[in-house]
Design a protein around this motif. Structure first.
Motif, PDB file in Angstrom:
ATOM      1  N   SER A  76       2.793  11.359   2.152  1.00 51.34           N
ATOM      2  CA  SER A  76       1.872  12.593   0.797  1.00 51.34           C
ATOM      3  C   SER A  76       1.051  13.286   2.402  1.00 51.34           C
ATOM      4  N   SER A  77       0.328  14.527   1.682  1.00 53.11           N
ATOM      5  CA  SER A  77      -0.444  15.112   2.933  1.00 53.11           C
ATOM      6  C   SER A  77      -1.431  14.657   3.223  1.00 53.11           C
ATOM      7  N   ASP A  78      -1.933  13.599   2.649  1.00 50.82           N
ATOM      8  CA  ASP A  78      -2.957  12.795   3.248  1.00 50.82           C
ATOM      9  C   ASP A  78      -3.474  11.566   3.374  1.00 50.82           C
ATOM     10  N   GLY A  79      -1.976  11.232   4.128  1.00 55.43           N
ATOM     11  CA  GLY A  79      -1.934   8.990   4.364  1.00 55.43           C
ATOM     12  C   GLY A  79      -2.516   8.791   2.529  1.00 55.43           C
ATOM     13  N   SER A  80      -2.098   8.825   1.649  1.00 61.47           N
ATOM     14  CA  SER A  80      -3.022   9.424  -0.124  1.00 61.47           C
ATOM     15  C   SER A  80      -1.555   7.992  -0.826  1.00 61.47           C
ATOM     16  N   HIS A  81      -0.351   7.653  -0.104  1.00 59.89           N
ATOM     17  CA  HIS A  81       0.724   7.014  -0.969  1.00 59.89           C
ATOM     18  C   HIS A  81       0.393   5.245  -0.395  1.00 59.89           C
ATOM     19  N   PRO A  82       0.624   4.993  -1.815  1.00 60.03           N
ATOM     20  CA  PRO A  82       0.177   3.552  -1.883  1.00 60.03           C
ATOM     21  C   PRO A  82       0.588   2.509  -0.607  1.00 60.03           C
ATOM     22  N   VAL A  83       1.637   2.949   0.224  1.00 61.50           N
ATOM     23  CA  VAL A  83       2.839   2.273   0.900  1.00 61.50           C
ATOM     24  C   VAL A  83       1.905   2.663   2.046  1.00 61.50           C
ATOM     25  N   GLN A  84       1.289   4.231   2.317  1.00 60.78           N
ATOM     26  CA  GLN A  84       1.165   4.666   3.976  1.00 60.78           C
ATOM     27  C   GLN A  84      -0.920   3.232   3.412  1.00 60.78           C
ATOM     28  N   ARG A  85      -1.080   3.029   2.683  1.00 62.70           N
ATOM     29  CA  ARG A  85      -3.012   3.112   2.230  1.00 62.70           C
ATOM     30  C   ARG A  85      -2.755   1.176   2.398  1.00 62.70           C
ATOM     31  N   ALA A  86      -1.850   1.086   2.027  1.00 60.50           N
ATOM     32  CA  ALA A  86      -1.128  -1.163   2.467  1.00 60.50           C
ATOM     33  C   ALA A  86      -1.321  -0.848   3.652  1.00 60.50           C
ATOM     34  N   TRP A  87      -0.068  -0.282   4.628  1.00 64.76           N
ATOM     35  CA  TRP A  87      -0.248  -0.068   5.858  1.00 64.76           C
ATOM     36  C   TRP A  87      -1.821  -0.303   7.425  1.00 64.76           C
ATOM     37  N   ARG A 144       0.854  -5.525  -1.647  1.00 61.53           N
ATOM     38  CA  ARG A 144      -0.430  -4.939  -1.493  1.00 61.53           C
ATOM     39  C   ARG A 144      -0.207  -3.926  -1.730  1.00 61.53           C
ATOM     40  N   ALA A 145       0.918  -3.101  -1.309  1.00 60.51           N
ATOM     41  CA  ALA A 145       1.422  -1.602  -2.154  1.00 60.51           C
ATOM     42  C   ALA A 145       1.368  -1.958  -3.789  1.00 60.51           C
ATOM     43  N   SER A 146       2.039  -2.641  -3.627  1.00 58.26           N
ATOM     44  CA  SER A 146       2.608  -2.858  -5.080  1.00 58.26           C
ATOM     45  C   SER A 146       1.332  -3.086  -6.185  1.00 58.26           C
ATOM     46  N   GLU A 147       0.143  -3.130  -5.431  1.00 60.21           N
ATOM     47  CA  GLU A 147      -1.200  -3.305  -6.235  1.00 60.21           C
ATOM     48  C   GLU A 147      -1.329  -2.796  -6.344  1.00 60.21           C
ATOM     49  N   LEU A 148      -1.253  -1.626  -5.025  1.00 54.11           N
ATOM     50  CA  LEU A 148      -2.164  -0.137  -5.422  1.00 54.11           C
ATOM     51  C   LEU A 148      -1.315   0.678  -6.208  1.00 54.11           C
ATOM     52  N   ARG A 149      -0.457   0.674  -6.448  1.00 53.57           N
ATOM     53  CA  ARG A 149       0.377   1.552  -7.421  1.00 53.57           C
ATOM     54  C   ARG A 149      -0.066   1.119  -8.413  1.00 53.57           C
ATOM     55  N   THR A 150      -0.251  -0.197  -8.917  1.00 56.46           N
ATOM     56  CA  THR A 150      -0.196  -0.567 -10.613  1.00 56.46           C
ATOM     57  C   THR A 150      -1.275  -0.841 -10.651  1.00 56.46           C
ATOM     58  N   SER A 151      -3.035  -0.388  -9.513  1.00 53.68           N
ATOM     59  CA  SER A 151      -4.332  -0.139  -9.994  1.00 53.68           C
ATOM     60  C   SER A 151      -4.596   1.111 -10.316  1.00 53.68           C
TER      61      SER A 151
END
Length: 152
Positions: A76-87, A144-151
């Motif tokens: 992602s160009s801005d850190g918005s990928h769910p994995v990056q957000r969860a990290w 957490r990234a799994s939760e972010l992806r599904t939400s």
């Protein structure tokens, strides 16, 4: 040689046996992918080739021609990928050196399995070494990234 990196088709002048890692870092300036061990044992150099995690330190650049290469910069160009957000949310990083490889492995896991178990996470992440020992936070961040992806 033509490479498609992070969605952009590029022409590079490199020997066919040059490790993809060095083509990315030295020729293209994409330094988010890290050199760790040089023998595909630590995972710091993990990128995606057609969505599959690969160790770029032992992958010849010729093997990447014609494939879609995704680096940490392309996730992602801005850190918005769910994995990056969860990290970020769970403060996974200590020294940070291994984290681009960890994130790329986690993203590939979640693309294939949107609701992984602890065993699934451990298996998918087993090729990534973290000298700081953040493995529990990594596992929590994958959940957490799994939760972010599904939400989303």
């Amino acid at each position: 040689m033509k490479l498609t990196v992070n969605g952009v088709e590029l022409q590079i002048n490199a020997p066919s046996d040059m490790p993809l890692l060095w083509a990315l870092r030295d020729l293209l300036g994409l330094t988010g992918t890290k050199f760790g061990c040089g023998i595909a044992q630590c995972g710091a150099c993990t990128v995606h080739l057609d969505g599959t995690p690969r160790r770029s330190c032992v992958t010849p650049v010729s093997a990447a021609a014609g494939k879609k290469i995704t680096t940490i910069e392309g996730l992602s160009s801005d850190g918005s990928h769910p994995v990056q957000r969860a990290w970020a949310e769970l403060d996974v990083v200590q020294c940070g050196y291994c984290q681009s490889g960890q994130i790329m492995s986690a993203a590939a896991l979640l693309a294939a399995n949107s609701d992984p178990t602890d065993a699934d996470i451990d298996a998918a992440m087993s090729g990534n070494i973290c000298r700081c020992g953040t493995y529990q936070r990594i596992r929590s961040a994958v959940h957490r990234a799994s939760e972010l992806r599904t939400s989303a």
